[in-house]
Design an enzyme around this catalytic site. Structure first.
Site, short mmCIF file in Angstrom:
data_model
loop_
_atom_site.label_atom_id
_atom_site.label_comp_id
_atom_site.label_asym_id
_atom_site.label_seq_id
_atom_site.Cartn_x
_atom_site.Cartn_y
_atom_site.Cartn_z
N SER A 1 15.07 -21.26 8.64
CA SER A 1 15.74 -21.23 10.47
C SER A 1 15.17 -20.00 10.21
CB SER A 1 17.29 -21.98 10.48
OG SER A 1 17.55 -22.95 10.55
N LYS B 1 13.94 -18.84 14.01
CA LYS B 1 14.62 -19.40 15.25
C LYS B 1 14.53 -17.59 14.99
CE LYS B 1 16.91 -23.82 14.24
NZ LYS B 1 18.39 -23.54 13.22
N SER C 1 22.85 -21.50 14.77
CA SER C 1 21.39 -21.98 14.58
C SER C 1 20.85 -23.52 15.14
CB SER C 1 21.54 -22.60 13.10
OG SER C 1 19.80 -22.57 12.27
N LYS D 1 20.21 -13.79 9.79
CA LYS D 1 19.66 -15.16 10.49
C LYS D 1 19.47 -15.41 8.76
CE LYS D 1 19.57 -18.72 12.62
NZ LYS D 1 19.93 -19.50 10.75
#
Length: 392
Positions: A64, A67, A119, A227
């Site tokens: 992720s 992103k 997320s 993140k």
């Protein structure tokens, strides 16, 4: 400011204080941290210099942290006030979601927030479809954008969210470059550091919390964003930014064996960076002289990273290449400088003035020669007539 790098290397040190020098890896005194993650990199966000790396150019699955790329692409290429219609495909995507409903109308900015803070894979699909029509076309657009804007070469994103795809790969160093670029955008920075956000949707009214533990809990001094990511094939991945005084750091860890390990690696690298390095700055407009007294001007601020307390020595080649090296002759930073146009113009004016000042001298010389020739001719003629008179 003028710096003569032939005679006064220490004058340069007096102008030190803080983006965009070529990447160089420098060493730091003391023990480097022991890292459990398969790959990791520590970068100074202002200078771009790599301060620590482990398998940083090895292609890996990012999960992720993908992103981050999707978010900055959407911010810079979309209209954040656009209303996005959620598709069935977005509604039914697997993994973490913000529980969007098919047909729901959501502002693009809210989707970017849901993508980064909670997320949301569904938010990622909705963004991709809105901006490019499909995930496949979005991936092409995203990769082209990243290559152009950040210069990365080892990234092949196949989707906007990071769910496993055999070809969906990047490197720790590429992710650091993407994050460094994204952090230049104020809207991205605000979302990247958001701790929590009240979320109101058709089927889900709640408060979403940042999944990055250091951001959510404020448990590390100076954290400015982050993140996290996880899929089985990628292991635990994490991107983190932090700032103290004039040093801004980015840490990327990939394929850590456990969630605890990726945070432990990150804090160890941040501790190492803050304890070992500082950022320097050469001001825009600084004038350098090479060994032949040719002048060059720095046309933008030059940031570089050095060990704390370390002296840096500049040198300028006849071609205008400025290099910064420490006492161990490690190359810290380099930049091509342009010749000082003002000095060139002044030199031309001086040359023209000197040329003009020489003109009267030439005329005077010619006049003197003419007078001498005239006098000689007159003398010859006079002598001839004198001889003729004597013959009479």
């Amino acid at each position: 400011m003028r710096v003569n790098v032939k005679y006064s290397p220490f004058i340069f040190f007096t102008i030190l204080l803080l983006i965009a020098a070529p990447l160089h890896t420098i060493k730091a005194a003391g023990n480097k941290p022991s890292i459990q993650s398969e790959a990791a990199v520590l970068v100074d966000a202002q200078s771009g210099q790599v301060l620590y790396e482990k398998n940083s150019e090895q292609k890996m699955y990012p999960a992720s942290i993908t992103k981050i790329a999707t978010a900055i692409y959407a911010i810079e290429n979309g209209n954040l006030s656009d209303m996005v219609t959620i598709s069935e495909k977005a509604r039914n995507v697997e993994g973490t979601r913000v529980y969007l409903e098919e047909g729901e109308q959501v502002p693009l900015k809210k989707l970017v927030q849901g993508l980064m803070i909670n997320s949301g894979n569904d938010a990622g699909v909705a963004i991709a479809e809105h901006l490019s029509g499909s995930i496949k076309e979005f991936s092409k657009d995203l990769n082209a954008y990243l290559a152009e804007e950040t210069g990365i070469q080892d990234t092949t994103f196949q989707n906007p969210h990071g769910l496993y795809n055999e070809m969906h790969m990047t490197t720790a160093k590429d992710m650091a470059k993407i994050t460094r670029y994204a952090m230049e955008n104020e809207t991205f920075r605000d979302i990247f550091k958001t701790t929590k956000l009240k979320w109101q949707g058709e089927s889900w009214d709640t408060t979403i919390f940042n999944h990055h533990k250091l951001v959510r809990n404020h448990s590390y001094k100076g954290i400015t964003g982050g993140k996290n990511g996880f899929v089985d094939q990628a292991g635990f991945t994490l991107v983190t930014s932090a700032s103290r005084e004039n040093l801004n750091l980015i840490v990327v860890t990939m394929n850590a064996p456990t969630d605890q390990a990726t945070y432990s690696d990150t804090t160890s690298l941040l501790d190492y960076g803050f304890a070992s390095f500082e950022t320097g700055k050469i001001k825009e407009g600084t004038i350098f002289e090479d060994s032949q007294n040719h002048e060059y001007t720095l046309d933008e601020p030059l940031y570089y990273t050095k060990r704390i307390g370390e002296e840096v020595n500049p040198a300028v080649s006849p071609s205008g290449e400025l290099t910064l090296r420490n006492d161990e002759e490690e190359l810290i930073a380099s930049k091509h400088l342009e010749p000082n146009q003002q000095a060139i113009a002044q030199q031309k004016m001086l040359s023209k003035s000197a040329e003009e000042s020489r003109q009267p001298s030439l005329l005077e010389g010619h006049l003197k020669l003419l007078i001498l020739l005239s006098f000689g001719i007159f003398s010859i003629v006079a002598g001839y007539f004198f001889l003729q008179i004597r013959k009479l």
